[in-house]
Write an enzyme that holds these catalytic residues in place. Structure first.
Site, PDB file in Angstrom:
ATOM      1  N   ASP A  86       4.298  40.942 -49.590  1.00  0.00           N
ATOM      2  CA  ASP A  86       4.577  39.525 -49.779  1.00  0.00           C
ATOM      3  C   ASP A  86       3.753  38.946 -50.920  1.00  0.00           C
ATOM      4  O   ASP A  86       2.546  38.752 -50.784  1.00  0.00           O
ATOM      5  CB  ASP A  86       4.262  38.798 -48.464  1.00  0.00           C
ATOM      6  N   SER A  89       1.761  35.361 -50.212  1.00  0.00           N
ATOM      7  CA  SER A  89       0.560  35.211 -49.393  1.00  0.00           C
ATOM      8  C   SER A  89      -0.441  36.259 -49.863  1.00  0.00           C
ATOM      9  O   SER A  89      -0.117  37.108 -50.692  1.00  0.00           O
ATOM     10  CB  SER A  89       0.861  35.376 -47.897  1.00  0.00           C
ATOM     11  N   ASN A  91      -3.152  37.830 -47.629  1.00  0.00           N
ATOM     12  CA  ASN A  91      -3.887  38.609 -46.627  1.00  0.00           C
ATOM     13  C   ASN A  91      -3.104  39.822 -46.148  1.00  0.00           C
ATOM     14  O   ASN A  91      -1.883  39.760 -46.020  1.00  0.00           O
ATOM     15  CB  ASN A  91      -4.207  37.739 -45.404  1.00  0.00           C
ATOM     16  N   TRP A  93      -2.712  41.998 -42.745  1.00  0.00           N
ATOM     17  CA  TRP A  93      -3.031  42.011 -41.325  1.00  0.00           C
ATOM     18  C   TRP A  93      -1.995  42.852 -40.577  1.00  0.00           C
ATOM     19  O   TRP A  93      -0.844  42.991 -41.017  1.00  0.00           O
ATOM     20  CB  TRP A  93      -3.097  40.604 -40.732  1.00  0.00           C
ATOM     21  N   TYR A 129       3.093  31.274 -41.088  1.00  0.00           N
ATOM     22  CA  TYR A 129       4.217  31.630 -41.958  1.00  0.00           C
ATOM     23  C   TYR A 129       5.424  30.790 -41.564  1.00  0.00           C
ATOM     24  O   TYR A 129       5.396  30.065 -40.571  1.00  0.00           O
ATOM     25  CB  TYR A 129       4.544  33.117 -41.824  1.00  0.00           C
ATOM     26  N   ASP A 270       8.463  34.866 -55.266  1.00  0.00           N
ATOM     27  CA  ASP A 270       7.935  35.227 -53.951  1.00  0.00           C
ATOM     28  C   ASP A 270       8.818  36.252 -53.257  1.00  0.00           C
ATOM     29  O   ASP A 270       9.924  35.935 -52.810  1.00  0.00           O
ATOM     30  CB  ASP A 270       7.823  33.959 -53.099  1.00  0.00           C
ATOM     31  N   THR A 273       9.955  35.359 -49.572  1.00  0.00           N
ATOM     32  CA  THR A 273      10.931  34.304 -49.302  1.00  0.00           C
ATOM     33  C   THR A 273      12.313  34.857 -49.604  1.00  0.00           C
ATOM     34  O   THR A 273      12.542  35.422 -50.673  1.00  0.00           O
ATOM     35  CB  THR A 273      10.660  33.052 -50.151  1.00  0.00           C
TER      36      THR A 273
END
Length: 384
Positions: A86, A89, A91, A93, A129, A270, A273
């Site tokens: 992505d 964003s 991070n 995780w 999100y 992005d 998206t």
């Protein structure tokens, strides 16, 4: 301090043939899912010379024609996870054994006790999100992306994953490729470490996204780009903001007539998206001109039979026109033996970003996209 570890078996992922949309449809859950969870990809937004390089390639699988995901591993010995790559964003995780949410129980979870190289930090994080959210704790371990091993990589281990979207999702977690300034809890990003540890020859990565559900071949290349996936020249565009991958759009046209961004507007490129997102009035003008009408649970549909006569939509970026044909900006799928067509445009839901556009997978699928950190720019070329 996390003292209770919940251990559950990792479910078998369905890689071939079926997507989440297929599974929900077969179970009779798709319409109810769309009604309760209309797609809203926006709430995560709060607040040199051309050189060919193959780099390190990570294959991606098509998720709902709306997202793309691949496999990474974390820990020693490695534990595998499916993640969305992505660019909107920052991070990384994954679910963890600390989490007892239904979404975690149904996905692969990282077991810190099974990794000899894992280290727990004292930092927590919470990420929102568009279609889900998570809270968790940060830790450090070796992360493998494609054939690249990143040591002491900071990543999030989920403690809660509320709601049902992540429960139904075929992916486990998210790997953010935005700039470090936008990382929650100040976490170091995966690509920052790739650069600082000199694990990539060039400080760039590139996305090739297929645009038909189930079609293979989508990929992200780290450290270069693949000339086999585009035709013609790469057109380079300077970044206007180093946080998201943000650029200036000169204007937007339908059949050659300017309908938006008459004086220029900002846009984020992005991969996380699905659609092309813009302000309400310009998007409404585009929807009107392409004949989109409200159909299923606020989604705007078009008559599939009209595709041959529908207009082109064109984004002018840094003086270059990027044309989108109806086949490229309309999402097509089958449900209960019927073909449905959905507009690939949607309106901006957050008033704070009323002048911002998001060029999501609808655009990236048509134009091979290179994210060049080393030179603070984007590169676009017609995808093949």
């Amino acid at each position: 301090m996390l003292t209770h570890f919940h251990s559950y078996p990792c479910r078998v992922k369905l890689f071939k043939g079926k997507t989440v949309r297929n599974i929900l449809a077969e179970r009779g859950l798709l319409e109810d899912f769309l009604k309760k969870h209309p797609y809203n990809p926006l709430s995560k937004y709060r607040g040199p010379s051309q050189q060919d390089s193959s780099g390190s390639t990570e294959s991606l699988l098509n998720y709902l024609d709306l997202s793309y995901y691949g496999t990474i591993s974390i820990g020693t010995p490695p534990q595998s996870f499916i993640v969305i790559f992505d660019t909107g964003s920052s991070n990384l995780w994954v679910p963890s054994g600390y989490c007892s949410s239904p979404a975690c129980r149904d996905h692969c979870k990282f077991n810190p006790q099974a990794s000899s190289t894992f280290r727990l930090s004292n930092k927590y994080l919470a990420i929102q999100y568009g279609t889900g959210r998570m809270t968790g704790v940060l830790g450090y371990d070796t992360v493998r992306v494609s054939n690249i091993d990143i040591t002491h990589q900071e990543f999030g281990l989920s403690i809660t994953e509320p709601g049902s979207f992540l429960y139904y999702a075929e992916f486990d977690g998210i790997l953010g490729l935005g700039y470090a300034d936008y990382a929650i809890a100040g976490a170091t990003t995966v690509f920052e470490n790739m650069m600082s540890e000199h694990l990539v020859e060039q400080f760039m990565f590139a996305f090739y996204l297929t645009r038909h559900e189930g079609q293979s071949g989508s990929e992200v290349v780290f450290g270069g780009f693949d000339p086999n996936h585009y035709t013609g020249n790469i057109n380079w565009v300077p970044l206007t903001v180093e946080g998201y991958w943000q650029i200036l759009v000169d204007n937007v046209k339908v059949n050659g007539q300017v309908v938006a961004c008459e004086s220029g507007c900002q846009a984020i490129v992005d991969t996380g998206t699905s659609l092309i997102i813009g302000p309400v009035s310009p998007i409404q003008r585009i929807q009107h001109k392409i004949g989109a009408e409200a159909q299923l649970y606020s989604m705007l549909g078009v008559d599939c039979g009209n595709l041959p006569t529908m207009p082109y939509v064109t984004f002018t970026i840094n003086g270059i026109e990027y044309h989108l044909s109806p086949d490229q900006y309309v999402l097509q799928y089958n449900y209960h033996g019927h073909k449905y067509c959905q507009s690939g445009f949607s309106t901006m839901a957050l008033s704070d970003y009323e002048d911002l556009w998001i060029l999501g997978d609808v655009f990236i699928g048509a134009y091979y996209s290179i994210f060049d950190r080393g030179n603070k720019r984007m590169g676009f070329a017609r995808a093949v």
